[in-house]
Design an enzyme around this catalytic site. Sequence first.
Site, PDB file in Angstrom:
ATOM      1  CG  ASN A   1     -71.531 103.968  19.740  1.00  0.00           C
ATOM      2  OD1 ASN A   1     -70.749 103.569  18.885  1.00  0.00           O
ATOM      3  ND2 ASN A   1     -71.155 104.832  20.697  1.00  0.00           N
TER       4      ASN A   1
ATOM      5  NE  ARG B   1     -65.506 109.025  26.182  1.00  0.00           N
ATOM      6  CZ  ARG B   1     -64.799 107.890  26.230  1.00  0.00           C
ATOM      7  NH1 ARG B   1     -63.874 107.665  25.337  1.00  0.00           N
ATOM      8  NH2 ARG B   1     -65.015 107.013  27.185  1.00  0.00           N
TER       9      ARG B   1
ATOM     10  CG  ASP C   1     -73.816 101.586  33.648  1.00  0.00           C
ATOM     11  OD1 ASP C   1     -73.799 101.003  32.552  1.00  0.00           O
ATOM     12  OD2 ASP C   1     -73.057 101.298  34.590  1.00  0.00           O
TER      13      ASP C   1
ATOM     14  CB  ALA D   1     -67.418  86.587  24.494  1.00  0.00           C
TER      15      ALA D   1
ATOM     16  CE  LYS E   1     -68.306  95.692  20.636  1.00  0.00           C
ATOM     17  NZ  LYS E   1     -69.303  96.766  20.654  1.00  0.00           N
TER      18      LYS E   1
ATOM     19  CB  ILE F   1     -62.714 103.252  14.006  1.00  0.00           C
ATOM     20  CG1 ILE F   1     -63.513 102.207  13.196  1.00  0.00           C
ATOM     21  CG2 ILE F   1     -63.222 104.673  13.751  1.00  0.00           C
ATOM     22  CD1 ILE F   1     -63.445 102.302  11.704  1.00  0.00           C
TER      23      ILE F   1
ATOM     24  CE1 TYR G   1     -65.128  95.917  22.206  1.00  0.00           C
ATOM     25  CE2 TYR G   1     -63.958  94.780  20.455  1.00  0.00           C
ATOM     26  CZ  TYR G   1     -64.705  95.850  20.896  1.00  0.00           C
ATOM     27  OH  TYR G   1     -65.045  96.859  20.018  1.00  0.00           O
TER      28      TYR G   1
END
Length: 246
Positions: A89, A14, A62, A156, A158, A187, A154
Amino acid sequence: MLSNKTAIVTGGTRGIGRAIVMKLSQMGANVVISYRSNEKMAQELVEEITSQGKKAIAVKGDVQNFQDAKVLMDKTLDEFGSIDILVNNAGITKDTLILRMTEDDFDSVIGTNLKGTFNCIKHAAKPMLKAKKGRIINMASVIGLIGNPGQANYAASKAGIIGLTKSVAKEFASRGITVNAVAPGFIASDMTDKLSEEQKSAIQKNIPAGNLGSVEDVASLVGYLASDESKYITGQVINVDGGMVV
Ligand code: NAP
């Protein structure tokens, strides 16, 4: 353009991942869709692609789990014989201010986003290095560049992906493998649907383009980075953000 090539897209059922799956398939690649939970969605996507005469399989697992990442690569090699493109992704958010952030909020976001990317690169590396070609595309975020209140975990994860990307790019550059990061801004997807209308309109005010991006905007860049045309681009972080971070 990508015929006879095989692409793995983690979290491909998705959102941005699905758009990337469709883009790479339209460009001629065989696609391997990795997913964690929604088997029905994964099978429907495989059917949609195969009904168009293209090849696709779905593999459950996972990305946080080192062994699951190995199974993903092994199944890809068994089915298609090569791993030409790996798109890391899969990602999650668990947003809250640092004072309220639990250890699990931190570990699960770092585990999925950063360690998941490491796990997949680790298991794809040998076949790619042996083939002396490949494309690795890691999904970062502009939040990894600028930080954001409520997203310490998040951001950290990325920022970690960006460091991982640059290091592996240097390790693999002489072997015909490019490694790049894509940093989307805001997005429209399930991830941003969680935001309130108020939050969305506040964000929109900070986007020079004036609107949220689409999943196809991100997929177009991934398609380019996956192609032979991008062979001299490696170790880069490319924003897809309507001018939000310049
Ligand atoms: P999304 O709609 O929430 O989809 C996330 C995908 O990742 C789903 O397919 C999900 O599978 C999969 N996933 C999550 N945890 C997983 C795990 N442990 N193992 C395997 N798959 C897992 O997210 P999105 O908005 O498309 O975002 C995709 C990527 O872009 C993420 O890395 C995100 O951080 C990044 N990004 C998004 C935005 C944005 O504005 N949307 C901005 C910047 C960066 P299930 O359905 O099975 O859970």
